[in-house]
Design an enzyme around this catalytic site. Sequence first.
Site, PDB file in Angstrom:
ATOM      1  N   VAL A 205      36.624   1.223  -1.041  1.00 27.97           N
ATOM      2  CA  VAL A 205      35.572   1.042  -2.041  1.00 27.97           C
ATOM      3  C   VAL A 205      34.721   2.302  -2.153  1.00 27.97           C
ATOM      4  O   VAL A 205      34.724   2.994  -3.163  1.00 27.97           O
ATOM      5  CB  VAL A 205      34.686  -0.183  -1.713  1.00 27.97           C
ATOM      6  CG1 VAL A 205      33.501  -0.270  -2.685  1.00 27.97           C
ATOM      7  CG2 VAL A 205      35.514  -1.458  -1.789  1.00 27.97           C
ATOM      8  N   CYS A 206      33.992   2.621  -1.101  1.00 22.98           N
ATOM      9  CA  CYS A 206      33.006   3.700  -1.176  1.00 22.98           C
ATOM     10  C   CYS A 206      33.633   5.072  -1.371  1.00 22.98           C
ATOM     11  O   CYS A 206      33.052   5.940  -2.029  1.00 22.98           O
ATOM     12  CB  CYS A 206      32.144   3.689   0.078  1.00 22.98           C
ATOM     13  SG  CYS A 206      31.212   2.155   0.271  1.00 22.98           S
TER      14      CYS A 206
END
Length: 205
Positions: free
Chosen positions: A118-119
Amino acid sequence: MTNPFHETLTADNAALLLVDHQIGLFTGVRDIGVNELKHNVTCLAKAALRLNLPVVVTTTAADGMWGPLIPELRAVLPENLEVIDRSTVNAWHDDRVRKAIEATGRDKILIAGVSLEVCAAFPAIAATAAGYTAYVAVDASGTFSATKRETGLLRLRQAGVIVSDYASLAVEILADNAHPIAPELYADLDMPFATLVGQLAAARG
């Protein structure tokens, strides 16, 4: 047509984006040892600064559930570097983050984040779509299960993001071991084998 996988990173074309290396998120990391992850992202930041790369750092809900940056990383960043705290899941969707990257004038973005899928992955994919060449330092990123790591890496490859490790990215930018900063850079990277090579050289000297 130029193949981005064949292009070379340099100190003039690269910038570093670090996304959400926060204490709360580190508590859930399972695909890499927490101490190793702390070491790797801190070394990546030190090397980037040694190479004079612009560095952009973000957090999410730093005053809430995820907490501040890990202290090891905060300690090596310039005191005047603003950490951008945001609410968007994808860091690229925060105007301040995107504008900070644009302001660097660099077209190659090194990215590491917690979590990997995600990040790190979301802004890497978005930056690629926006015309940048994105590189993810996998060992300076971490996630919460082996499945998340595997699917995150697959998605990065599908999107045309270049995956690497923190030290290889830095030494590619260094380019020449005769460069005056080479000893300091290798010290910043703190790779065990390189330390042993240095000790061997000192013993022979």
